[in-house]
Design an enzyme around this catalytic site. Sequence first.
Site, PDB file in Angstrom:
ATOM      1  N   LYS A  52      14.631  32.108  15.847  1.00 24.31           N
ATOM      2  CA  LYS A  52      14.298  32.120  14.413  1.00 24.31           C
ATOM      3  C   LYS A  52      15.405  32.838  13.642  1.00 24.31           C
ATOM      4  CE  LYS A  52       9.436  31.554  15.314  1.00 24.31           C
ATOM      5  NZ  LYS A  52       8.159  32.142  15.652  1.00 24.31           N
ATOM      6  N   GLN A  96       5.207  37.635  15.187  1.00 27.69           N
ATOM      7  CA  GLN A  96       5.232  36.775  16.377  1.00 27.69           C
ATOM      8  C   GLN A  96       3.954  36.985  17.197  1.00 27.69           C
ATOM      9  OE1 GLN A  96       7.731  34.475  17.062  1.00 27.69           O
ATOM     10  NE2 GLN A  96       6.335  33.806  18.656  1.00 27.69           N
ATOM     11  N   ASP A 119       4.235  31.435   7.871  1.00 25.74           N
ATOM     12  CA  ASP A 119       3.597  30.752   9.001  1.00 25.74           C
ATOM     13  C   ASP A 119       2.361  29.981   8.521  1.00 25.74           C
ATOM     14  OD1 ASP A 119       4.685  30.663  11.512  1.00 25.74           O
ATOM     15  OD2 ASP A 119       3.947  32.643  12.130  1.00 25.74           O
TER      16      ASP A 119
END
Length: 291
Positions: A52, A96, A119
């Site tokens: 990422k 994460q 997200d």
Amino acid sequence: MAIIIDGKQVAADVKARVAKEAERLAELGITPGLAVIIVGDDPASKIYVRNKAKACEEVGFYSEVITKPEKTTQRELLEIIDSLNKRADIDGILVQLPLPKHINEKAVIGAISPKKDVDAFSPFNVGKLMIGDGVFLPCTPAGVMELIKSTGVEVSGKNCVVIGRSNIVGKPMAMLLLQQSGTVTICHSKTENLAEVCSKADILVSAVGRPNFVTADMVKEGAVVIDVGINHNEEGKMCGDVEFDEVEPKAGFITPVPGGVGPMTIAMLMDNTLKAAILNAKSAAKKSGKK
Ligand code: NDP
């Protein structure tokens, strides 16, 4: 023989578009910024986080990786999120997953400002998606939609079957297909006659997490088969859910693993971060009275 959907290429196209937009923003003095928080030592998570950050560099974003030890408390994590929520140079915040067991994932995700929730896992953004008003779309399902688009197959009116009903893949996947007027069936571990249901699908998306789960008898001739699964076979090699060798000759289009859905998830994260930066810049300009 199916046409193999090249996820790497489609992802590269998305990233190229995002990079071009980022250049335009740079002329206005705006650099999109993404903060990624990782708690603990999960090796797969470390690789995802590294990828990422690398993607941010590729498209010209600022990125910050915050690495915390396994023993980090929920309170500490919430404090970090609170400070990132307030920072003007950070447009997107990503935690994460999975988090260590002593931390409540829902509480942590819910603490991210909806404006920075790239997200799209927070209840606010999930609700927005449900009512067809989503600004940030969950990255993996949004990536799948891009892959389907790349085939030229129209979703509207098609029989779409999604195997898996998780909050991060299965459910939002079904919602995005529905928004494009697909006739959608969601399957899960309690589904009866799974093979029969799947074999009627014009578009079949598998998000189960089991190697060789989707076999040729479950696939309609000419179907679009999208494999979200990331698994490892007995030899430790990465594979998806689909028994590729036997399904590929029957399908019309199929994604490989690796090189299918995986690269799209990160590309769509870049797209969401870009959107967040534009929205944040607009709202900052509004506050300061500029147009
Ligand atoms: P979950 O484990 O949360 O969900 C798996 C789903 O599969 C569940 O809904 C489960 O049903 C269903 N399932 C399990 N066994 C069966 C069965 N025998 N028949 C029918 N359905 C079954 O996984 P995720 O949704 O998080 O991820 C799915 C896969 O996608 C994983 O391999 C993951 O690694 C991968 N993934 C890939 C990403 C990418 O970027 N390519 C991103 C995110 C995930 P039930 O609800 O009834 O238990």
